[in-house]
Design an enzyme around this catalytic site. Structure first.
Site, mmCIF file in Angstrom:
data_model
loop_
_atom_site.group_PDB
_atom_site.id
_atom_site.type_symbol
_atom_site.label_atom_id
_atom_site.label_comp_id
_atom_site.label_asym_id
_atom_site.label_seq_id
_atom_site.Cartn_x
_atom_site.Cartn_y
_atom_site.Cartn_z
ATOM 1 N N CYS A 57 28.593 28.665 9.259
ATOM 2 C CA CYS A 57 27.467 29.478 9.733
ATOM 3 C C CYS A 57 27.751 30.979 9.772
ATOM 4 C CB CYS A 57 27.034 28.997 11.113
ATOM 5 S SG CYS A 57 26.320 27.339 11.129
ATOM 6 N N HIS B 123 24.880 34.783 13.697
ATOM 7 C CA HIS B 123 25.411 33.537 14.242
ATOM 8 C C HIS B 123 25.417 33.495 15.760
ATOM 9 C CE1 HIS B 123 27.723 29.911 14.647
ATOM 10 N NE2 HIS B 123 28.605 30.539 15.392
#
Length: 483
Positions: free
Chosen positions: A91, A145
Site C-alpha cells: 500500500c 497510506h
C-alpha cells in the site's frame, strides 16, 4: 524541486517511451500548451477513485463470476487498460510512488511506516499540482497510506499540503471488529479476516465515504475540482453486508490448484505464505475468496453512487474519471494470499480512464502502462504544466489510439527480509515475458512466457534454452536505487 538521478536502464526506458509517444501523438506538446494558455485552471475536472487491494477480478476484465456492474459501465464510457502495473505491490510504497510520480527507488519508500516527505520533502504531489493550478482538491477516505482497519477514521500518513479538504469516514465495520472472523484471533489488516455484516451499505465506512464524495461534488460543481475517493474494500478484513456474500455461493467459488512440487520450482523469496495460511483447509480457503469477492461487489455499488451523482449533476461532459487500485492481490494463485509478490496477480492492476468525448469509449488497450504514468496523464489531459520530476509518461497517446504498444516494459519491485538483511526483488514485464531477479539474481531468477504460460506456473529461470532471452531481459532490470 526534487529531481532524482536516473540510471542507464531508466534512460533507455525514457528514450524508447518518448519515441512511442511521439509516434502516437505528434501534437501532444502543442495541445497541452494551448490548453494551459486558454484555461489556466485546466480544461477538465478530475474524479479519481481507487479501491484498496483490488486485483483484476472484475466482470469487465472477464472474470467469470464477479459482478461489478458500475465499474463495468465506467469501462463502457472510458478505456480499459489490460496491462497496467504497480511499481510496488504494497500500500504505502505504491501510493507514495504514483501520487508523487516517482518510482519507489526515488521516494525510497519500501514499507508501510515511512512518510514520503521524509525522503523527498519538496516534491509536488498529484493533487497538490492541481491545487496549485487553482483546483479545489479534496480527499475522501484512503489515498495516501494509513493502516486498515486500525487507522480508519483518522488521516494516517496523509499529506496535508495536497488537499483543501479531507473526509475520514468511519462506519460500523470499524466499530464491530469484535464480530470479525480472523485466522489469528483479534488480528486484522495483514491477516485474512472477514465478516458477513448486518445492516445497510450506508452504515459501512465505504457507504459513508460515497455519500461524502457525492456531497463534495454537489458543493463544488461550479468550480474546477480534483476529488479523490479512496475506498477501503476489498482490503482485509473483507466486510460487506449479507446480500453481497449471497451473490457468491461457496460451491461456485473458484479455488486455484497448486501442482505437487510447485514450490520447489521457484526461488524461496517468491513465496510469502504465513503459517496460518498454510494451515487453511479447503473450506476456509473458499470462505476467504467468497468474502473477498463479496467485498468487491460491495465496493462496486459505492462506486455506482458516485457515478450516478456525476450524471445527475451534469458533470460527465467536463470530468475525467479514473478508477484503479494500489496493486493487485492473490486469492490462492501460486498458493499465495494477499500481495507483495512479483507474480502477475500481485503486480497487475485494474485501470480505467474516461475522458469526455473520447473517440474510443468502451475500448480496451493491451499497451503496457505503469501506475507512475497516471500523474503525467491527468496533467496532460487537463492542460496543466507538468512538474519536471515525473518518472512516468503520459498515456494520452494510448487514449487516442488503443492499438499502440505502450511502454516497452513495466517494472515492479519488492523487498524481503528486515534490518541489515533486507534485499530487493525486481521484475520486468514485456508484452510476452516476465523476468524476475531476487537480490540481483543471487537468490534466484524467474522467467515466464505469457504466450504459453499466462498463469506463470512454469519457471524458465534455469532453462538453458532461454539463456538468450534472460540475458536480454536482464539488461532492463534497474540498478539498485535507480542510479
Amino acid at each position: 524541486m526534487y529531481n532524482p538521478r536516473m540510471g542507464t536502464a531508466w534512460l533507455r526506458f525514457t528514450a524508447m517511451v518518448l519515441v512511442l509517444g511521439l509516434l502516437g501523438s505528434g501534437s501532444l506538446l502543442t495541445r497541452g500548451a494551448a490548453a494551459e494558455t486558454s484555461s489556466p485552471k485546466g480544461r477538465y475536472n478530475v474524479l479519481f477513485m481507487m479501491a484498496d487491494d483490488l486485483n483484476n477480478a472484475l466482470s469487465c476484465y472477464q472474470h467469470p463470476l464477479v459482478q461489478t456492474p458500475n465499474i463495468d459501465r465506467l469501462a463502457a464510457r472510458g478505456m480499459k487498460f489490460d496491462r497496467a502495473y504497480t511499481q510496488f505491490p504494497l500500500c504505502n510504497p505504491s501510493r507514495a510512488s504514483f501520487l508523487t510520480g516517482l518510482r519507489p527507488d526515488h521516494t525510497r519508500v519500501y514499507d508501510n511506516a515511512v512518510h514520503f516527505r521524509e525522503n523527498v520533502p519538496d516534491v509536488v504531489t498529484l493533487p497538490q499540482c492541481f491545487r496549485e493550478h487553482g483546483y479545489f482538491a479534496a480527499r475522501v477516505g484512503k489515498l495516501f497510506h494509513y493502516g486498515v482497519p486500525t487507522q480508519i477514521g483518522t488521516s494516517g500518513l496523509d499529506d496535508p499540503q495536497s488537499w483543501d479538504a479531507v473526509v475520514n469516514p468511519r462506519g460500523r465495520d470499524k466499530d464491530e471488529e469484535d464480530k470479525i472472523f480472523s485466522l489469528v484471533r483479534g488480528q486484522f489488516g495483514g491477516t485474512l479476516s472477514w465478516l458477513s455484516a448486518d445492516g445497510t451499505d450506508e452504515e459501512q465506512t465505504d457507504g459513508i465515504g460515497a455519500a461524502e464524495a457525492v456531497r463534495l461534488l454537489e458543493e463544488h460543481r461550479g468550480e474546477r475540482f480534483f476529488v479523490a475517493v479512496g475506498f477501503y474494500r476489498p482490503h482485509t478484513p473483507y466486510v460487506a453486508p449479507h446480500r453481497y456474500f449471497e451473490m457468491y455461493p461457496l460451491d461456485r467459488v473458484p479455488l486455484p490448484e497448486i501442482p505437487p512440487g510447485y514450490f520447489d520450482t521457484v526461488p524461496a523469496a517468491a513465496i510469502t505464505l504465513k503459517r496460518e495460511e498454510r494451515a487453511m483447509d479447503e473450506g476456509l480457503k473458499r470462505q476467504a475468496i467468497q468474502a473477498y469477492l463479496a467485498s468487491i461487489s460491495f465496493m462496486d455499488a459505492q462506486v455506482g453512487k458516485v457515478l450516478d451523482a456525476v450524471d445527475r449533476l451534469g458533470l460527465a461532459d467536463e470530468t475525467v474519471i479514473v478508477m484503479t487500485s494500489d496493486h493487485g492481490y492473490h486469492m490462492h494463485e501460486h498458493g499465495l494470499w494477499q500481495k507483495r509478490s512479483l507474480f502477475e496477480e500481485s503486480a497487475r492492476v485494474p485501470l480505467i480512464v474516461s475522458v469526455p468525448g473520447m473517440k474510443h469509449a468502451g475500448k480496451a488497450t493491451s499497451g503496457i502502462v505503469e501506475m507512475v504514468d497516471i500523474y503525467p496523464t491527468l496533467a496532460d489531459l487537463c492542460g496543466l504544466a507538468m512538474p519536471p520530476h515525473l518518472d512516468g509518461q503520459s498515456m494520452v497517446p494510448l487514449l487516442e489510439n488503443p492499438d499502440l504498444p505502450g511502454k516497452p516494459f513495466a517494472v515492479t519491485q519488492v523487498t524481503r527480509g528486515g534490518g541489515k538483511n533486507v534485499f530487493h526483488g525486481y521484475s520486468v514485464r514485456t508484452a510476452r515475458w516476465r523476468y524476475t531477479e531476487w537480490d540481483g539474481g543471487e537468490r534466484g531468477v524467474e522467467l515466464y512466457d505469457h504466450e504459453k504460460d499466462p498463469g506463470e506456473m512454469r519457471n524458465l529461470g534455469e532453462d538453458p534454452a532461454y539463456a538468450d532471452v534472460r540475458a536480454e531481459l536482464k539488461k532492463l532490470i534497474p540498478n539498485r536505487g535507480g542510479n
